[in-house]
Design an enzyme around this catalytic site. Structure first.
Site, PDB file in Angstrom:
ATOM      1  CB  CYS A  79       5.365   7.934  -2.972  1.00 49.59           C
ATOM      2  SG  CYS A  79       6.785   7.096  -3.727  1.00 49.59           S
ATOM      3  CG  HIS A 183       2.382   4.732  -4.788  1.00 49.63           C
ATOM      4  ND1 HIS A 183       2.082   6.005  -5.220  1.00 49.63           N
ATOM      5  CD2 HIS A 183       3.695   4.542  -5.054  1.00 49.63           C
ATOM      6  CE1 HIS A 183       3.167   6.554  -5.734  1.00 49.63           C
ATOM      7  NE2 HIS A 183       4.163   5.685  -5.648  1.00 49.63           N
ATOM      8  CD  GLU A 185      -1.655   5.929  -5.027  1.00 48.59           C
ATOM      9  OE1 GLU A 185      -0.759   6.297  -5.803  1.00 48.59           O
ATOM     10  OE2 GLU A 185      -1.546   5.960  -3.781  1.00 48.59           O
TER      11      GLU A 185
END
Length: 209
Positions: A79, A183, A185
């Site tokens: 990001c 992102h 994750e």
């Protein structure tokens, strides 16, 4: 060991938990000395570009991250961490970045929702890249008001893009330095597989001089 760089502006918990779930060793590091001992590194980021660069300078990370990238060890930006890898950002005035890659980060402009927030489909421009090996060309989770202007960088670093009223660089990479605007994750199986591919590079000791 994968170093997750703590400079006061990263989503450390979710990134570290994702690496933990994948079964790889990691350490949250807040000094250049700790970073220098790592086999690979992740540069996360949430917030404003200028504030992030100020924090990196104050903690001595600017040269340390550049040296780490030059060492050939795998480095991954997430990001804001991706945006910081480029030459400059127009966020709240002109701010100099790490300049590992050429490129200018600009704000979205248009009569549409800003920030770009939500799930967008990925388009792989380099499906043979090791980073996206066996990764589904599916959806990833984005939250950002600024993006890398693809006209200001080298096209050969673009591994994947998304469409948000224009082409948005979503995955970039060259040699040992990779990054995603989204992102991973928080992007389900697509993101976890991508992180796993990066972590495998670290574990295997892959270096690019």
């Amino acid at each position: 060991m994968i170093a997750i760089i703590d400079y006061g502006m990263g989503n450390l918990h979710s990134v570290s938990k994702a690496i933990e779930r994948l079964g790889y060793d990691y350490e949250i590091v807040d000094s250049p000395e700790q970073l220098s001992k790592a086999d690979g590194a992740i540069l996360p980021g949430v917030g404003a570009f200028g504030d992030a660069m100020r924090n990196l300078r104050e903690q001595g990370f600017v040269d340390a991250i550049r040296d780490f990238a030059a060492s050939g060890r795998p480095l991954f930006g997430i990001c804001l961490g991706m945006q910081l890898l480029f030459s400059e950002s127009e966020e709240h005035g002109q701010n100099e970045g790490l300049a590992i890659f050429p490129g200018v980060v600009r704000r979205f402009q248009g009569d549409y929702k800003i920030p770009h927030m939500g799930w967008n489909r990925l388009n792989f421009l380099q499906p043979d890249s090791v980073l996206v090996k066996d990764v589904e060309q599916g959806y990833a989770y984005f939250v950002h008001s600024y993006f890398l202007d693809p006209a200001t960088t080298d096209r050969d670093i673009l591994i994947g893009t998304a469409d948000y009223f224009q082409e948005v660089p979503a995955i970039i990479g060259r040699k040992n330095v990779y990054a995603t605007q989204f992102h991973p994750e928080k992007s389900g199986d697509v993101g976890m597989k991508l992180l796993d591919n990066f972590a495998k590079l670290v574990k295997e000791g892959v270096k690019h001089g």
